[in-house]
Design an enzyme around this catalytic site. Sequence first.
Site, PDB file in Angstrom:
ATOM      1  N   GLU A 167     -35.948 -73.559  21.668  1.00 14.40           N
ATOM      2  CA  GLU A 167     -34.492 -73.516  21.497  1.00 14.40           C
ATOM      3  C   GLU A 167     -34.073 -73.332  20.031  1.00 14.40           C
ATOM      4  O   GLU A 167     -33.043 -72.714  19.755  1.00 14.40           O
ATOM      5  CB  GLU A 167     -33.854 -74.787  22.061  1.00 14.40           C
ATOM      6  N   PHE A 195     -31.745 -89.012  33.347  1.00 11.34           N
ATOM      7  CA  PHE A 195     -32.844 -88.152  32.922  1.00 11.34           C
ATOM      8  C   PHE A 195     -32.319 -86.983  32.092  1.00 11.34           C
ATOM      9  O   PHE A 195     -31.419 -86.263  32.502  1.00 11.34           O
ATOM     10  CB  PHE A 195     -33.606 -87.638  34.145  1.00 11.34           C
ATOM     11  N   GLN A 196     -32.890 -86.808  30.902  1.00 16.81           N
ATOM     12  CA  GLN A 196     -32.535 -85.745  29.957  1.00 16.81           C
ATOM     13  C   GLN A 196     -31.066 -85.806  29.542  1.00 16.81           C
ATOM     14  O   GLN A 196     -30.447 -84.776  29.259  1.00 16.81           O
ATOM     15  CB  GLN A 196     -32.886 -84.363  30.514  1.00 16.81           C
ATOM     16  N   LYS A 234     -23.239 -80.669  34.553  1.00 17.09           N
ATOM     17  CA  LYS A 234     -23.768 -79.912  35.684  1.00 17.09           C
ATOM     18  C   LYS A 234     -22.786 -79.932  36.854  1.00 17.09           C
ATOM     19  O   LYS A 234     -22.642 -78.924  37.579  1.00 17.09           O
ATOM     20  CB  LYS A 234     -25.118 -80.489  36.112  1.00 17.09           C
ATOM     21  N   MET A 274     -44.110 -73.539  -2.227  1.00 15.26           N
ATOM     22  CA  MET A 274     -43.139 -74.121  -3.144  1.00 15.26           C
ATOM     23  C   MET A 274     -43.459 -75.591  -3.414  1.00 15.26           C
ATOM     24  O   MET A 274     -43.308 -76.067  -4.548  1.00 15.26           O
ATOM     25  CB  MET A 274     -41.722 -73.970  -2.594  1.00 15.26           C
TER      26      MET A 274
END
Length: 579
Positions: free
Chosen positions: A49, A111-112, A161, A474
């Site tokens: 993502e 959940f999630q 949802k 760096m």
Amino acid sequence: MLTGAEAIIRSLENLGVEVIFGIPGGMILPTYDPLYASTKLRHILVRHEQAAGHAASGYARVTGRVGTCMATSGPGATNLITALADANVDSVPVVAITGQVPAGVVGTDAFQEADIVGATMPLAKHSFFIADPAQIPATLAAAYHIAGTGRPGVVVVDITKSAQATEVPFDPDVTLDLPGYKPRLTPHKKQIRQAADMIAQARRPVLLAGGGTIIAGASAELVALADESKAPVVTTLMARGAISDLHPANLGMPGMHGTVAAVAALQRCDLIIAVGCRFDDRLTGKTSSFATTAKVIHIDIDPAEIGKNRAVDIPIVGDAKETLALITNELADHPTRSDLSSWWKQVNHWRETYPLGYPEPSDGRLAPQHVIERIAALAGDDPIFATGVGQHQMWAAQFLPLQGPRRWLTSGGLGTMGYGTPAAMGAKVGRPEANVWAIDGDGCFQMTGQEIVTCALNNIPIKVAIINNSSLGMVRQWQTLFYGSRYSNTDLNTGSDTAMIPDFVKLAEACGCVGLRCEKPEDVDATIQQANEINDRPVIVDFQVSRDAMVWPMVAAGASNDDIQYARGIAPSWDRETV
């Protein structure tokens, strides 16, 4: 009647969205179902993502349009956060659409479940939460309007949802009602006159272009003011390309790794005309010693930036394109002008005495600066360059000659390693006709390099130059300079004299790409030309460069710009020079 999910897809189509970068998951799955049937929306399935966010940013920056990314709830949405924070701090217009658990279980640690609105509020321009599907068309219209207007930025739209699954009447005609959101575009006429007077009277002026110049589409107006005022121009990291590097007024990039001429001009000028610039610490160094003799005209569409880091004499809130044009017209009619010949004599002396350069590596490996110069020379007409973050980013900023805006993509304010490859992917989607090179590091590439699979599967033939010094370069440079050469956890073992894990050529081939390796200076041009001739799949080139190469000039973090080092152990004497 449409489901909320169908309303999302129909709204995106009506808003003119062309492409979405994303990954499906349980809480956004209802929206992916009607997306499957859409003939107007192209979806690109990324491998992580974070890459979706960076790709949306790259797309937005080369096209000037709002980029779009999509993810599911919980870890899908939290994986977006780094990319969203990166885009927002650099004022890139991106809308992120995320799924959320059903409204009935919000707040139960389902959940999630993650509070993505709360998590992104400090990092985005605005965040919306939708539990009522009737709000979807108006909210999405508002999201794209907010993201792309005023000071652009990131807008998050988190949709439950249950809202996606519920049917509601759909009205495509949306009226925006944002009473608290009114970006000011037109500057005050009195301030325009005052600015023109101050420029006309200045004996040592400097035009300081920030990234807002490019965002506003104000490059032509910047050049016109430079030509009218006869002032030298410096461009921050985010403004590279706002004025052609071939323009005689362009002194290059100021700041921590800027040119001596650009840093010196800012430090000794009597007027700074700052356009779309944040005056961040990488530009100013120690703030109390930055440009102490200068008055400041600060032009920005975001009033919160004016005076935030530097006191301002003339604040001008407005669109940079319109403001610069008004100042130029006012200045053209000004009855008097200061003679800038002695100032230009001084500036040119600095420019000629302290040009950018680099030593040949003593270990026989490639000079990274030379590799980048040759990529630019052989890239053809109107190429686009994206970079990761680190030494290769600074070398690219120094040695890539840029002749126009929206051809340079890099992570500025957040300094996000892993930005380059997915941003190049998004840029190639937005500008498929352009030759797009990612100038990446071996450390950066390993953070998001899996997206070459996405490119291979979706016919996105970018080129990736891995400037491979087998190190976190760096960080290693700082360890050399400030930590007694104690190289704690910066060896990546990617060099041909080490374990070479991973082998980037084999990795590229395993991912459906072409892998090339270059180790000898005499092979650089032929390798680049071979990469440029391949346009049916991505190409990854492993350039084995010296691990001891450093980025110069340099101002140490927190130090004064007066203490710039031209090279290791060499301080320019510009502070004592008067021509």
